[in-house]
Design a protein around this motif. Structure first.
Motif, mmCIF file in Angstrom:
data_model
loop_
_atom_site.group_PDB
_atom_site.id
_atom_site.type_symbol
_atom_site.label_atom_id
_atom_site.label_comp_id
_atom_site.label_asym_id
_atom_site.label_seq_id
_atom_site.Cartn_x
_atom_site.Cartn_y
_atom_site.Cartn_z
ATOM 1 N N THR A 38 0.832 -1.205 0.000
ATOM 2 C CA THR A 38 0.000 0.000 0.000
ATOM 3 C C THR A 38 0.871 1.261 0.000
ATOM 4 O O THR A 38 2.078 1.204 0.227
ATOM 5 N N SER A 39 0.231 2.398 -0.227
ATOM 6 C CA SER A 39 0.961 3.659 -0.368
ATOM 7 C C SER A 39 1.606 4.134 0.935
ATOM 8 O O SER A 39 2.623 4.813 0.902
ATOM 9 N N ASP A 40 1.011 3.792 2.083
ATOM 10 C CA ASP A 40 1.539 4.197 3.386
ATOM 11 C C ASP A 40 1.248 3.074 4.379
ATOM 12 O O ASP A 40 0.223 3.099 5.070
ATOM 13 N N PRO A 41 2.120 2.064 4.439
ATOM 14 C CA PRO A 41 1.842 0.894 5.274
ATOM 15 C C PRO A 41 1.509 1.228 6.728
ATOM 16 O O PRO A 41 0.550 0.678 7.276
ATOM 17 N N ALA A 42 2.259 2.112 7.367
ATOM 18 C CA ALA A 42 2.014 2.416 8.778
ATOM 19 C C ALA A 42 0.625 3.029 8.972
ATOM 20 O O ALA A 42 -0.120 2.632 9.874
ATOM 21 N N PHE A 43 0.265 3.989 8.126
ATOM 22 C CA PHE A 43 -1.050 4.620 8.218
ATOM 23 C C PHE A 43 -2.153 3.588 8.000
ATOM 24 O O PHE A 43 -3.129 3.532 8.743
ATOM 25 N N ASN A 44 -1.999 2.778 6.956
ATOM 26 C CA ASN A 44 -3.032 1.796 6.629
ATOM 27 C C ASN A 44 -3.170 0.725 7.701
ATOM 28 O O ASN A 44 -4.290 0.331 8.040
ATOM 29 N N MET A 45 -2.066 0.259 8.263
ATOM 30 C CA MET A 45 -2.166 -0.741 9.322
ATOM 31 C C MET A 45 -2.903 -0.179 10.536
ATOM 32 O O MET A 45 -3.759 -0.854 11.105
ATOM 33 N N GLU A 46 -2.589 1.052 10.925
ATOM 34 C CA GLU A 46 -3.279 1.646 12.067
ATOM 35 C C GLU A 46 -4.754 1.869 11.764
ATOM 36 O O GLU A 46 -5.616 1.612 12.602
ATOM 37 N N SER A 47 -5.061 2.341 10.570
ATOM 38 C CA SER A 47 -6.459 2.548 10.185
ATOM 39 C C SER A 47 -7.231 1.230 10.223
ATOM 40 O O SER A 47 -8.343 1.160 10.763
ATOM 41 N N HIS A 48 -6.652 0.170 9.689
ATOM 42 C CA HIS A 48 -7.333 -1.117 9.659
ATOM 43 C C HIS A 48 -7.374 -1.756 11.043
ATOM 44 O O HIS A 48 -8.348 -2.460 11.362
ATOM 45 N N ARG A 49 -6.368 -1.506 11.874
ATOM 46 C CA ARG A 49 -6.414 -1.986 13.261
ATOM 47 C C ARG A 49 -7.644 -1.424 13.956
ATOM 48 O O ARG A 49 -8.415 -2.146 14.574
ATOM 49 N N GLN A 50 -7.836 -0.124 13.809
ATOM 50 C CA GLN A 50 -9.011 0.515 14.411
ATOM 51 C C GLN A 50 -10.292 -0.035 13.796
ATOM 52 O O GLN A 50 -11.285 -0.272 14.487
ATOM 53 N N GLY A 51 -10.259 -0.242 12.486
ATOM 54 C CA GLY A 51 -11.434 -0.772 11.802
ATOM 55 C C GLY A 51 -11.814 -2.162 12.282
ATOM 56 O O GLY A 51 -12.987 -2.436 12.553
ATOM 57 N N TRP A 52 -10.829 -3.048 12.419
ATOM 58 C CA TRP A 52 -11.141 -4.406 12.886
ATOM 59 C C TRP A 52 -11.638 -4.394 14.314
ATOM 60 O O TRP A 52 -12.495 -5.218 14.672
ATOM 61 N N ASP A 53 -11.152 -3.472 15.141
ATOM 62 C CA ASP A 53 -11.687 -3.381 16.502
ATOM 63 C C ASP A 53 -13.187 -3.091 16.463
ATOM 64 O O ASP A 53 -13.977 -3.800 17.083
#
Length: 160
Positions: free
Chosen positions: A131-146
Motif C-alpha cells: 500500500t501507499s503508506d503501510p504504517a497509516f493503513n495498518m493503524e487505520s485497519h487496526r481501528q477498523g477491525w476493533d
C-alpha cells in the motif's frame, strides 16, 4: 444479550499485518454465515455487501459510508473454517479501483474454531507493504477491525 470481552487488534509492523482474535457466543455455523453471506455481511461490515457467490474466484463489493465501495475477491475457502478476501483498500490514498489490484491490495483471512458455547474467530490482514503508506493503513485497519468485529459479535450474539 451477552457480550464477550475481547482483546484489541494488534499491528505487526515487521510483518505488515493486523491481527485480532475474538470469542463469539454463537455456533460456528452462525458465525460462518455472518462472514460469508452478503445479506449478513452488510449488517455488521460497512453499509452494503455484494458477492456473486461464495467460491474461490468469486467477486463482490463492500461499501462503507464515507469511504466508498471496495472490490473484493475470494482467494481461499474452507467452509466453515476459513475464508480469505482480497480487497483494494488503501486508506492513505483515499481512492478505490473498480477491480481488485493484485499488486496493491491486502488480504483478510477469517479462521474459525468451534469452542464450548461459541466460536473463536481470528482475522489476519496481510499485504500492507503493497500500500501507499503501510504504517497509516495498518493503524487505520487496526481501528477498523476493533469496531467491525465488535459489531460482528453483537450482531451474531444478538440473535439476528
Amino acid at each position: 444479550m451477552t457480550m464477550t470481552a475481547n482483546q484489541a487488534s494488534v499491528v505487526d509492523a515487521g510483518e505488515f499485518t493486523v491481527r485480532r482474535t475474538i470469542t463469539i457466543a454463537a455456533p460456528i455455523e452462525k458465525v460462518w454465515a455472518a462472514i460469508t453471506e452478503a445479506e449478513h455481511i452488510a449488517r455488521w461490515f460497512g453499509q452494503t455487501a455484494v458477492l456473486d457467490e461464495v467460491a474461490v474466484g468469486a467477486r463482490g463489493v463492500f461499501s462503507f459510508e464515507g469511504y466508498g465501495a471496495f472490490p473484493v475477491l475470494i482467494e481461499e475457502l474452507d467452509p466453515p473454517r476459513m475464508i480469505a478476501y482480497r480487497w483494494s483498500n488503501d486508506d492513505a490514498r483515499g481512492t478505490q479501483s473498480a477491480e481488485v489490484d493484485p499488486d496493491h491490495s491486502t488480504v483478510f483471512r477469517f479462521t474459525l474454531e468451534a469452542l464450548d458455547g461459541g466460536t473463536q474467530l481470528t482475522v489476519v490482514e496481510t499485504g500492507f507493504d503493497t500500500t501507499s503508506d503501510p504504517a497509516f493503513n495498518m493503524e487505520s485497519h487496526r481501528q477498523g477491525w476493533d469496531s467491525e468485529l465488535d459489531e460482528l459479535a453483537a450482531y451474531v450474539e444478538g440473535g439476528s
